[in-house]
Design a protein around this motif. Structure first.
Motif, short mmCIF file in Angstrom:
data_model
loop_
_atom_site.label_atom_id
_atom_site.label_comp_id
_atom_site.label_asym_id
_atom_site.label_seq_id
_atom_site.Cartn_x
_atom_site.Cartn_y
_atom_site.Cartn_z
N PRO A 99 7.01 80.43 -82.91
CA PRO A 99 7.64 81.87 -82.06
C PRO A 99 8.79 82.13 -82.57
CG PRO A 99 8.47 79.55 -81.45
CD PRO A 99 7.48 79.74 -81.87
N LYS A 100 9.21 83.40 -82.45
CA LYS A 100 10.13 84.63 -83.24
C LYS A 100 11.76 84.02 -83.04
CE LYS A 100 7.69 88.13 -85.33
NZ LYS A 100 6.67 88.30 -84.21
N LEU A 101 11.61 83.29 -81.23
CA LEU A 101 12.49 83.36 -79.85
C LEU A 101 12.39 82.12 -79.11
CD1 LEU A 101 13.16 86.59 -78.35
CD2 LEU A 101 14.69 85.83 -80.47
N ASP A 102 13.58 81.20 -79.11
CA ASP A 102 14.30 79.92 -78.69
C ASP A 102 14.19 80.43 -77.58
OD1 ASP A 102 16.05 80.49 -79.13
OD2 ASP A 102 16.72 78.83 -79.67
N SER A 103 13.94 79.19 -76.27
CA SER A 103 13.84 79.31 -75.02
C SER A 103 14.65 80.43 -74.89
CB SER A 103 14.49 78.65 -74.43
OG SER A 103 13.20 77.84 -73.89
N ALA A 104 16.14 79.82 -75.45
CA ALA A 104 18.19 80.42 -75.29
C ALA A 104 17.67 82.38 -75.89
CB ALA A 104 18.85 79.53 -75.94
N GLY A 105 17.48 82.57 -77.03
CA GLY A 105 16.82 83.74 -77.13
C GLY A 105 16.19 84.66 -76.57
N ALA A 106 14.97 84.04 -76.48
CA ALA A 106 13.70 84.69 -75.28
C ALA A 106 14.90 84.63 -73.73
CB ALA A 106 12.87 84.01 -74.75
N VAL A 107 15.97 84.34 -73.25
CA VAL A 107 16.46 84.79 -71.97
C VAL A 107 17.60 84.90 -72.17
CG1 VAL A 107 17.76 83.92 -70.11
CG2 VAL A 107 15.74 82.39 -70.37
N ASN A 108 18.29 85.60 -73.15
CA ASN A 108 18.91 86.25 -73.03
C ASN A 108 18.80 87.15 -73.91
OD1 ASN A 108 22.31 85.32 -73.50
ND2 ASN A 108 21.04 83.89 -74.17
N LYS A 109 17.60 88.14 -74.87
CA LYS A 109 16.93 88.57 -74.89
C LYS A 109 16.22 89.66 -73.39
CE LYS A 109 13.47 91.29 -77.05
NZ LYS A 109 12.08 91.73 -78.28
N ALA A 110 15.46 88.61 -72.84
CA ALA A 110 15.33 88.99 -71.65
C ALA A 110 16.19 89.98 -70.24
CB ALA A 110 14.38 88.43 -70.96
N ILE A 111 17.91 88.71 -70.37
CA ILE A 111 18.72 89.46 -69.45
C ILE A 111 19.09 90.77 -69.79
CG2 ILE A 111 21.16 88.97 -68.38
CD1 ILE A 111 20.08 85.66 -69.07
N ASN A 112 18.93 91.17 -71.19
CA ASN A 112 19.89 92.29 -71.27
C ASN A 112 19.05 93.19 -70.79
OD1 ASN A 112 20.92 94.38 -72.88
ND2 ASN A 112 20.09 94.05 -74.20
N GLU A 113 17.28 93.41 -71.92
CA GLU A 113 16.18 93.81 -71.10
C GLU A 113 16.04 93.83 -69.62
OE1 GLU A 113 13.02 92.69 -74.78
OE2 GLU A 113 12.54 91.58 -72.82
N ILE A 114 16.08 93.29 -68.94
CA ILE A 114 16.03 93.69 -67.40
C ILE A 114 17.46 93.69 -66.83
CG2 ILE A 114 15.76 92.12 -64.79
CD1 ILE A 114 14.23 89.92 -66.44
N ALA A 115 18.40 93.80 -67.57
CA ALA A 115 19.79 94.66 -67.07
C ALA A 115 19.34 95.75 -67.47
CB ALA A 115 20.83 93.50 -67.38
N LEU A 116 19.19 96.21 -68.33
CA LEU A 116 19.15 98.20 -68.55
C LEU A 116 17.64 98.59 -67.70
CD1 LEU A 116 18.67 97.45 -72.46
CD2 LEU A 116 20.55 99.12 -70.84
N GLN A 117 16.79 97.56 -67.40
CA GLN A 117 15.73 97.71 -66.67
C GLN A 117 16.24 98.24 -65.26
OE1 GLN A 117 12.32 95.03 -65.87
NE2 GLN A 117 11.64 95.87 -63.59
N LEU A 118 16.44 97.88 -64.42
CA LEU A 118 17.83 97.46 -63.29
C LEU A 118 19.02 98.54 -63.30
CD1 LEU A 118 16.41 94.43 -61.44
CD2 LEU A 118 15.34 96.06 -61.80
N GLY A 119 18.75 99.38 -64.58
CA GLY A 119 20.47 100.49 -64.26
C GLY A 119 21.66 99.76 -64.49
N GLN A 120 21.54 98.44 -65.05
CA GLN A 120 22.73 98.13 -65.50
C GLN A 120 23.41 98.14 -67.26
OE1 GLN A 120 25.09 96.11 -62.82
NE2 GLN A 120 23.51 97.60 -61.50
#
Ligand SMILES: NC(=O)c1ccc[n+]([C@@H]2O[C@H](COP(=O)([O-])OP(=O)(O)OC[C@H]3O[C@@H](n4cnc5c(N)ncnc54)[C@H](O)[C@@H]3O)[C@@H](O)[C@H]2O)c1
Length: 326
Positions: free
Chosen positions: A305-326
């Motif tokens: 994988p290009k991202l480990d668990s911590a990398g995947a979670v942190n990338k997704a936190i940013n993506e999901i925050a943006l998805q919800l307008g944050q």
């Protein structure tokens, strides 16, 4: 030469809507079948804007064989229908514990109906989204594919395991190839469920405090959706002597804790919020609190994988925050 056609059952959901982009680049026609109970046509806007003519969207229930029959007729009109991606399921584990009918219909009967109709239309290949939930609770020891006995602790896991069993029987009698992918927790956007979405939503409603289900010690493996799809496509493209391949897909680490995820979400969305933990090491009944995969089989395909668990979670936190307008 006829164009190749893929059906994606559950294609308007989180993982399905990401998968479409990759299949578009293979110049396939894609038929999305989804009842929109959790998916959304809006998730398909970006792939439609890339190539509107390569996608057909059919709204209906994958547990309904008559509806599927019509969908398969249409898919065959576009070219050579050679594969089904079965991603339709109830992705909400607690909902299935509260009402067992949910997993029976959306997780198991969708598999049953799709296989029946695939047999009728002589579709050779199924790619199935299974889950770590089929293993049950092994207390955090690395789980390899042959471990047993398999004793799921949620109806969701039970219906995924039963689906794998049906696929195995179908391989014996008519399917030419089945790829059974056992997913870890998959993260990214458009998020439809999961711990990160849950935390971000809670902080939007109540920015001063985040309530966490359980004591935060739950430790699980997370994979970003882009890595997941690349792994599936690699296995799907491999020429194998066997008709059925079964792989754990996951990161190479032992995962991250819910406590870390809560802290990272707070830092991104509402840095002054306090975090309140519940009791016990389970988020809900049916939650496997410590989970770690052996991914040796997948790595033997040359995949990392290009991202480990911590990398995947942190990338997704940013993506999901943006998805919800944050
Ligand atoms: N996301 C994860 O962390 C994860 C982990 C393990 C397994 N999986 C599996 O991967 C697959 C995709 O998951 P996802 O995260 O994209 O979930 P999702 O809920 O976003 O997607 C599932 C899609 O299936 C559709 N659907 C459900 N029941 C249906 C039915 N009866 N008929 C037609 N459509 C129906 C939903 O509307 C939704 O669009 C699911 O099978 C899920 O169980 C996901």
């Amino acid at each position: 030469l006829k164009i190749k056609v893929s059906i994606i059952a559950g294609g308007a959901g989180f993982i399905g809507s990401n998968l479409i982009r990759y299949l578009q680049s293979e110049k396939r026609h894609i038929v999305v079948i989804d009842n929109m109970c959790r998916g959304s046509k809006s998730f398909l806007n970006s792939v439609l804007s890339l190539d509107r003519h390569s996608i057909s969207i059919l709204e209906g229930d994958c547990a309904d064989q008559d509806f599927l029959h019509g969908a398969f007729i249409l898919a065959n009109e576009f070219g050579d229908l050679d594969e089904v991606w079965h991603l339709a399921a109830n992705s909400d584990i607690p909902a299935g514990i509260a009402d067992a009918n949910v997993d029976l219909k959306d997780t198991f009967l969708t598999t049953f109906a799709l296989l029946e109709v695939m047999k009728r239309f002589k579709v050779s290949t199924i790619n199935f989204a299974s889950s770590s939930a089929i293993y049950g609770d092994f207390g955090g020891v690395p789980i390899y594919e042959e471990i047993g006995p398999l004793l799921p602790i949620s109806n969701y896991g039970a219906m995924k395991l039963a689906s794998e069993a049906l696929i195995s029987a179908a391989v014996e009698s008519y399917l030419e190839r089945a790829n059974i992918f056992r997913f870890p927790n998959v993260v990214g956007i458009p998020a439809t469920h999961g711990v990160i979405l849950d935390f971000v939503r809670k902080l939007i409603v109540k920015p001063e405090c985040l309530m966490v289900l359980g004591d935060g010690s739950q430790q699980k493996a997370y994979l970003h959706v882009s890595d997941l799809i690349e792994a599936m496509l690699l296995v799907r493209s491999a020429r194998l002597s066997k008709k059925i391949e079964l792989v754990n897909i996951g990161p190479i680490d032992h995962g991250v804790s819910v406590r870390s995820i809560a802290e990272w979400v707070v830092e991104r969305v509402s840095p002054t919020a306090s975090i309140q933990y519940g009791e016990g090491n389970k988020g809900w009944v049916g939650d496997v609190s410590k989970f770690s995969y052996s991914t040796k089989r997948l790595q033997s395909y040359g995949w990392t994988p290009k991202l480990d668990s911590a990398g995947a979670v942190n990338k997704a936190i940013n993506e999901i925050a943006l998805q919800l307008g944050q």
